[in-house]
Design a protein around this motif. Sequence first.
Motif, PDB file in Angstrom:
ATOM      1  N   ILE A   9      44.599  35.829  27.244  1.00  0.00           N
ATOM      2  CA  ILE A   9      45.677  36.422  28.028  1.00  0.00           C
ATOM      3  C   ILE A   9      46.991  35.906  27.461  1.00  0.00           C
ATOM      4  O   ILE A   9      47.176  34.696  27.326  1.00  0.00           O
ATOM      5  N   ALA A  11      50.756  35.254  28.012  1.00  0.00           N
ATOM      6  CA  ALA A  11      51.731  35.085  29.095  1.00  0.00           C
ATOM      7  C   ALA A  11      53.107  34.883  28.483  1.00  0.00           C
ATOM      8  O   ALA A  11      53.261  34.116  27.536  1.00  0.00           O
ATOM      9  N   SER A  12      54.095  35.563  29.033  1.00  0.00           N
ATOM     10  CA  SER A  12      55.459  35.385  28.550  1.00  0.00           C
ATOM     11  C   SER A  12      56.021  34.063  29.066  1.00  0.00           C
ATOM     12  O   SER A  12      55.385  33.375  29.863  1.00  0.00           O
ATOM     13  N   LEU A  16      54.234  31.248  35.972  1.00  0.00           N
ATOM     14  CA  LEU A  16      53.026  32.068  35.887  1.00  0.00           C
ATOM     15  C   LEU A  16      52.543  32.582  37.245  1.00  0.00           C
ATOM     16  O   LEU A  16      51.885  33.605  37.316  1.00  0.00           O
ATOM     17  N   SER A  38      53.114  37.271  40.810  1.00  0.00           N
ATOM     18  CA  SER A  38      52.786  36.649  39.528  1.00  0.00           C
ATOM     19  C   SER A  38      52.917  37.647  38.385  1.00  0.00           C
ATOM     20  O   SER A  38      52.423  38.770  38.469  1.00  0.00           O
ATOM     21  N   LEU A  40      51.270  37.514  35.818  1.00  0.00           N
ATOM     22  CA  LEU A  40      49.924  37.650  35.262  1.00  0.00           C
ATOM     23  C   LEU A  40      49.007  38.515  36.122  1.00  0.00           C
ATOM     24  O   LEU A  40      47.857  38.772  35.743  1.00  0.00           O
ATOM     25  N   ASN A  43      46.101  40.770  34.959  1.00  0.00           N
ATOM     26  CA  ASN A  43      45.559  40.264  33.697  1.00  0.00           C
ATOM     27  C   ASN A  43      44.626  39.082  33.910  1.00  0.00           C
ATOM     28  O   ASN A  43      43.624  38.944  33.232  1.00  0.00           O
ATOM     29  N   THR A  74      56.567  26.276  29.236  1.00  0.00           N
ATOM     30  CA  THR A  74      57.270  27.337  29.968  1.00  0.00           C
ATOM     31  C   THR A  74      58.336  28.029  29.136  1.00  0.00           C
ATOM     32  O   THR A  74      58.548  29.227  29.264  1.00  0.00           O
ATOM     33  N   GLU A  78      55.844  32.995  24.249  1.00  0.00           N
ATOM     34  CA  GLU A  78      54.577  33.395  24.848  1.00  0.00           C
ATOM     35  C   GLU A  78      53.584  32.257  24.756  1.00  0.00           C
ATOM     36  O   GLU A  78      53.723  31.351  23.928  1.00  0.00           O
ATOM     37  N   ARG A  79      52.586  32.317  25.657  1.00  0.00           N
ATOM     38  CA  ARG A  79      51.498  31.341  25.676  1.00  0.00           C
ATOM     39  C   ARG A  79      50.188  32.105  25.704  1.00  0.00           C
ATOM     40  O   ARG A  79      50.070  33.099  26.417  1.00  0.00           O
TER      41      ARG A  79
END
Length: 145
Positions: A9, A11-12, A16, A38, A40, A43, A74, A78-79
């Motif tokens: 996934i 994540a920007s 989150l 969220s 997310l 997702n 953070t 992206e992560r």
Amino acid sequence: QILTTRIDIIASSGWLGIVLSNPKDPGPAYVSKIRRDSPLKGNIHLGDRVIAVDDKDVQDMKAFHVADYLSSKTSNVERKITVLREVDVCDDGKVGEDIKAILSSTTSEISEDEAMSTSLLDNDVSLIEDTVDFFLQFKTDEYYD
């Protein structure tokens, strides 16, 4: 039949809106709550087990440490959050019809007035959730990001 699948996934940056908890049995931290606002949502799923963040293995970390590690990233553009997810499949390999029925029944059309009322109520509920979440994080083994 239940199939466990590995999912990446993306994540920007920023918050989150998920809560991680420690399982009762040994294993990776899992998603125990997804805030309604969220980024997310849709997702990440309840019960997803977080096994890696940006390809770093976090399976043996407690939920607090995984949440802390996610928070330390953070500001990244992206992560990548890698999770294990159990999916209900039929014998032919397709997602079970029962899951599709549940998902489709959660959406319904509402009038503009109902939408406005719902939006205002959602804001109130969100504020209450924020307050409760703040105090609960000191009393439980759930950790927030």
